[in-house]
Design a protein around this motif. Structure first.
Motif, short mmCIF file in Angstrom:
data_model
loop_
_atom_site.label_atom_id
_atom_site.label_comp_id
_atom_site.label_asym_id
_atom_site.label_seq_id
_atom_site.Cartn_x
_atom_site.Cartn_y
_atom_site.Cartn_z
N PRO A 151 10.86 66.29 38.39
CA PRO A 151 10.47 66.56 37.01
C PRO A 151 9.52 67.74 36.85
CG PRO A 151 10.35 64.21 37.45
CD PRO A 151 10.59 64.89 38.77
N GLY A 152 9.84 68.66 35.95
CA GLY A 152 8.96 69.78 35.66
C GLY A 152 9.08 70.96 36.59
N THR A 153 10.12 71.00 37.44
CA THR A 153 10.28 72.10 38.39
C THR A 153 10.32 73.46 37.70
OG1 THR A 153 11.46 70.74 40.01
CG2 THR A 153 11.79 73.11 40.16
N GLY A 154 11.12 73.57 36.64
CA GLY A 154 11.24 74.84 35.91
C GLY A 154 9.89 75.30 35.38
N MET A 155 9.12 74.35 34.85
CA MET A 155 7.81 74.69 34.31
C MET A 155 6.87 75.19 35.41
SD MET A 155 5.07 72.16 32.43
CE MET A 155 4.80 71.24 33.96
N PHE A 156 6.86 74.51 36.56
CA PHE A 156 6.02 74.93 37.67
C PHE A 156 6.39 76.34 38.15
CE2 PHE A 156 5.51 70.21 38.65
CZ PHE A 156 4.24 70.15 38.09
N LEU A 157 7.67 76.63 38.17
CA LEU A 157 8.12 77.96 38.59
C LEU A 157 7.64 79.04 37.61
CD1 LEU A 157 11.78 77.16 39.73
CD2 LEU A 157 9.94 78.04 41.18
N VAL A 158 7.78 78.78 36.32
CA VAL A 158 7.34 79.74 35.30
C VAL A 158 5.85 79.99 35.41
CG1 VAL A 158 7.07 80.14 32.82
CG2 VAL A 158 9.24 79.26 33.71
N LEU A 159 5.07 78.92 35.58
CA LEU A 159 3.62 79.06 35.69
C LEU A 159 3.23 79.84 36.94
CD1 LEU A 159 2.54 75.50 34.56
CD2 LEU A 159 1.98 77.64 33.40
N ALA A 160 3.91 79.57 38.06
CA ALA A 160 3.61 80.29 39.30
C ALA A 160 3.91 81.77 39.16
CB ALA A 160 4.40 79.69 40.45
#
Length: 280
Positions: free
Chosen positions: A180-189
């Motif tokens: 859950p939230g992989t896409g969000m973590f990638l964008v933030l990184a």
């Protein structure tokens, strides 16, 4: 009725009948699952989190479906939808091929390792850690409203590339293991380290997210954890939602991504918090 409409009507009816004959579900259940897959693709193309929609839908709609099959079937749909979103974004906001390859290949490998780890390790041990991280991220976005708005377009140094490699490998493992939230973590990184706007980071992140999905999908496939008869139509529905969502982001830009990110954080905190309390 036009000939083409009749052909498509027959195909839809045939699809329902085939699934009923296989005992997958009734027409209403399949219709709801296709709707969930479409909405999941729409949400996933904007910021990620489509699995939070489709996986529960699969488990509720098909109670006899093993959790591993629900994860594998969801990954099949997610790969197709994310790939379409990645292509759509990259046409408008391209990322250098060398960066995509140097980070995409480790993302595939570590995602596969994460999927393998799910066979041996209890994913519940990650929940409190992820819950804490998501709350911190939410507070950061609330108190730093300027974050992700601008694109400073700094050249990515070797040090940055190495840091990207480490973080994206970790996120890839997380996607295969928990998700859950992989896409969000990638964008933030990508926004935080590379000083990229949310929009540019999203274009880059969708390619990496496609890679992480492929890595996990490979493991699910070789373990027979995909219900292909259902996965393929769900993938088509997911792609339809992804097409709409990615074009909406390109039209609305960073503000939409930021708003979607905050909503996703809220949903993740509630979901993981309830699970931690044993309520859901």
């Amino acid at each position: 009725m036009p000939i083409k409409s009749k052909i498509w009507t027959k195909r839809i009816v045939l699809f329902y009948r085939e699934n009923l004959m296989l005992g997958i579900g009734d027409p209403l259940t399949i219709t709801l699952l296709l709707s969930a897959a479409t909405f999941a693709g729409f949400v996933d193309s904007i910021i990620g989190g489509g699995g939070l929609i489709l996986i529960p839908a699969l488990l509720l709609g098909l109670p006899s479906l093993p959790p591993s099959a629900a994860l594998g079937t969801n990954k099949t749909a997610a790969v197709c939808g994310t790939l379409l979103a990645a292509i759509t974004y990259q046409r408008k906001i391209p990322t250098p091929l060398t960066q995509l390859l140097s980070l995409g290949i480790p993302a595939i490998l570590f995602s596969a390792l994460g999927a393998l780890a799910t066979l041996k390790i209890d994913a519940n041990i990650l929940r409190p850690i992820i819950l804490f991280a998501i709350i911190i991220i939410g507070l950061f976005l609330i108190f730093k409203p300027e974050f992700g708005k601008d694109d400073f377009d700094y050249p990515i140094s070797k040090r940055h590339l190495l840091l990207f490699l480490i973080i994206i490998s970790a996120i890839g493992f997380y996607d295969g293991f928990f998700g859950p939230g992989t896409g969000m973590f990638l964008v933030l990184a990508l926004s935080g380290i590379g000083s990229q706007s949310f929009l540019k980071a999203t274009s880059f992140a969708k390619v990496i997210n496609t890679a992480t999905n492929i890595g996990a999908l490979f493991i699910f496939a070789i373990h027979g954890s995909i219900l292909w008869k259902l996965a393929i139509p769900l993938a088509i529905a997911n792609m339809a939602g992804s097409f709409l969502g990615s074009h909406l982001v390109l039209a609305r830009g960073t503000r939409l991504i930021r708003a979607a990110m905050l909503v996703l954080i809220f949903v993740l905190v509630i979901k993981l918090g309830l699970q931690e309390l044993g309520i859901s």
